[in-house]
Write an enzyme that holds these catalytic residues in place. Structure first.
Site, mmCIF file in Angstrom:
data_model
loop_
_atom_site.group_PDB
_atom_site.id
_atom_site.type_symbol
_atom_site.label_atom_id
_atom_site.label_comp_id
_atom_site.label_asym_id
_atom_site.label_seq_id
_atom_site.Cartn_x
_atom_site.Cartn_y
_atom_site.Cartn_z
ATOM 1 N N ASP A 1 -4.987 3.293 13.903
ATOM 2 C CA ASP A 1 -5.743 2.263 13.187
ATOM 3 C C ASP A 1 -6.949 1.996 14.098
ATOM 4 O O ASP A 1 -7.285 2.857 14.916
ATOM 5 C CB ASP A 1 -4.876 1.002 12.960
ATOM 6 N N LYS B 1 0.832 -1.204 0.000
ATOM 7 C CA LYS B 1 0.000 0.000 0.000
ATOM 8 C C LYS B 1 0.868 1.257 0.000
ATOM 9 O O LYS B 1 0.665 2.175 -0.794
ATOM 10 C CB LYS B 1 -0.883 -0.020 1.246
ATOM 11 N N LYS C 1 3.465 -2.140 11.025
ATOM 12 C CA LYS C 1 2.204 -2.128 11.771
ATOM 13 C C LYS C 1 2.508 -2.471 13.214
ATOM 14 O O LYS C 1 3.522 -3.114 13.502
ATOM 15 C CB LYS C 1 1.224 -3.168 11.205
#
Ligand code: 2IT
Length: 449
Positions: free
Chosen positions: A166, A114, A126
């Site tokens: 997130d 991405k 992440k």
């Protein structure tokens, strides 16, 4: 399928048998790369795909905090610095009860492709925790965030790794995390986190960016099909930040979102979440009770369906914008029959692989993948990093214009990458290939490691 690609998928399945989400995303991405690896035998020689499916670094840490009653709790934190070939590691933090290694790893892998697609210099990462934010007070969230950052701050910086939000991590959490980082480092390095408040280096349009970007991407698909957005009905899911952005941009462009969902069920509003009052109400619901979407139906007098997902409702565009694996085979079959022509993934990996392949095989549906559609969020995060490093502030119009251009480039580059390998207008394969090519080239040029 290319034999080397096949062997890497088998390796990953064997190594990660207890991490089904990670196996799923690796299979999805790698199965698109067969023609690319056929054309580049040097990738196998450099064992590029086994290297790309192994995080550069992943660590876990203890996060201890006390609740308002003085009880001590011990949670687990993770950061996965998946791939830094094209820029500092970049990606969000997820705080959710079900978080474990497999979730963080799948998200870090997706993030690598991405981030590459945005065209900006950001690597993939992440992180997160199995901390459950539901029902926690502000003070509890603050103490948790302070403890989390105390464990993490040595391993991040504006040039090393830049976390963001997130699920479960929004502006409030980023504020507490940044405060603790500054306190510990004693230096003004606000480029270490994105999604910050506007008074200390946040970017205008960042809260809206993922949803706006998704609708801009949809516009590019519609344009390709000789279609337009005015009058379109959209079935969306969730009612968090991303869905809020979709509702707002759709409203501005004359389309309307007709479904929202929550853990309790879904609402169907045939008039659309398409007035400023309705759109703003999503923020209120989110702040007061993120577990229930029913209050929307109560307030605006529309249908609420308990315990169900909105898939199958009649609409033009389906945008699964809630969470991973929201659409499995039974839901995909309903979507194929609901009359929608566009299946635009928004949440990270919202579709199981069998459901995604089923939808891609439907001649009447165009499928777009989340790693392209939701890339505007992290793309504007990269713009926030640029503003921080240059100590300047762009206007909302400037950021929005760059976001719009970015989404057009992502769409066009994905379409071109698929075309180059004779796959036609295949946005799923095209996003995987385009995202892969930049990272692959950078890794090949940087030598073996
Ligand atoms: O999934 C994602 O792209 C995000 N949660 C945003 C990551 C970021 O660094 O802004």
């Amino acid at each position: 399928m290319n034999k080397y690609v096949e062997s890497v998928i088998e390796n990953v399945k064997a190594k990660h048998a207890n991490e089904p989400e990670f196996v799923q995303t690796v299979e999805e991405v790698l199965s698109s790369l067969s023609p690319v690896v056929d054309a580049h035998p040097e990738y196998e020689k450099a064992d590029l795909l086994n290297r790309m499916t192994e995080p550069e670094r992943m660590f876990t840490f203890r996060v201890v905090w006390t609740d308002d009653q003085g009880n001590t709790h011990t949670n687990r934190g993770w950061r996965c610095q998946f791939n830094g070939a094209i820029g500092p590691y970049k990606g969000g933090l997820r705080f959710q009860k079900n978080v474990y290694e497999g979730i963080i790893k799948f998200l870090g892998f997706e993030q690598t492709f991405k981030n590459s697609l945005t065209g900006l210099p950001i690597g993939g990462a992440k992180g997160g925790s199995d901390f459950d934010p539901a029902g926690k007070s502000d003070a509890e969230v603050m103490r948790f965030c302070q403890s989390f950052m105390t464990a993490l701050y040595r391993y991040i910086s504006p040039d090393i790794d830049v976390p963001a939000g997130d699920m479960g991590v929004g502006g409030r959490e980023i504020g507490y995390l940044y405060g603790q980082y500054r306190r510990l480092k004693g230096v003004w390095e606000n480029g270490v986190l994105t999604g910050k408040g506007l008074t200390y280096g946040g970017s205008l349009i960042r809260p809206e960016a993922t949803g706006y970007g998704a609708v801009y991407y949809l516009e590019n698909v519609l344009k390709h099909e000789g279609d337009k957005i005015e009058g379109k009905t959209i079935a969306a899911a969730g009612f968090g930040n991303v869905t809020w952005g979709i509702c707002k941009k759709a409203m501005q462009l004359g389309a309307k979102v007709v479904t929202l969902s929550g853990p309790d069920g879904y609402i169907y509003d045939p008039d659309g979440v398409a007035t400023p009052e309705k759109v703003d109400y999503l923020l209120t619901m989110r702040a007061t009770d993120p577990m229930h979407v029913k209050p929307y139906a109560d307030k605006f007098g529309c249908q609420f369906v308990a315990g169900e997902k909105p898939w199958g409702v009649k609409c033009d565009v389906v945008m699964p914008s809630a969470m991973q694996n929201d659409v499995k085979m039974p839901q995909a079959e309903k979507i194929a029959a609901c009359g929608a022509k566009y299946y635009i993934e928004v949440a990270n990996m919202p579709t199981t692989n069998d459901a995604l392949n089923f939808l891609r095989a439907q001649k009447h549906i165009i499928v777009a993948p989340s790693k392209a559609v939701n890339a505007g969020g992290v793309g504007v995060s990269a713009l926030e990093m640029s503003q921080n490093s240059e100590r300047l502030v762009w206007t909302a119009e400037e950021v929005d214009e760059k976001l719009k251009q970015m989404m057009k480039n992502i769409h066009d580059n994905s379409a071109a990458a698929a075309e180059k390998y004779g796959l036609g207008y295949d946005l799923v394969a095209g996003a995987n290939i385009a995202g892969f090519e930049k990272v692959a080239t950078a890794m090949m040029e940087q030598g073996l490691f």
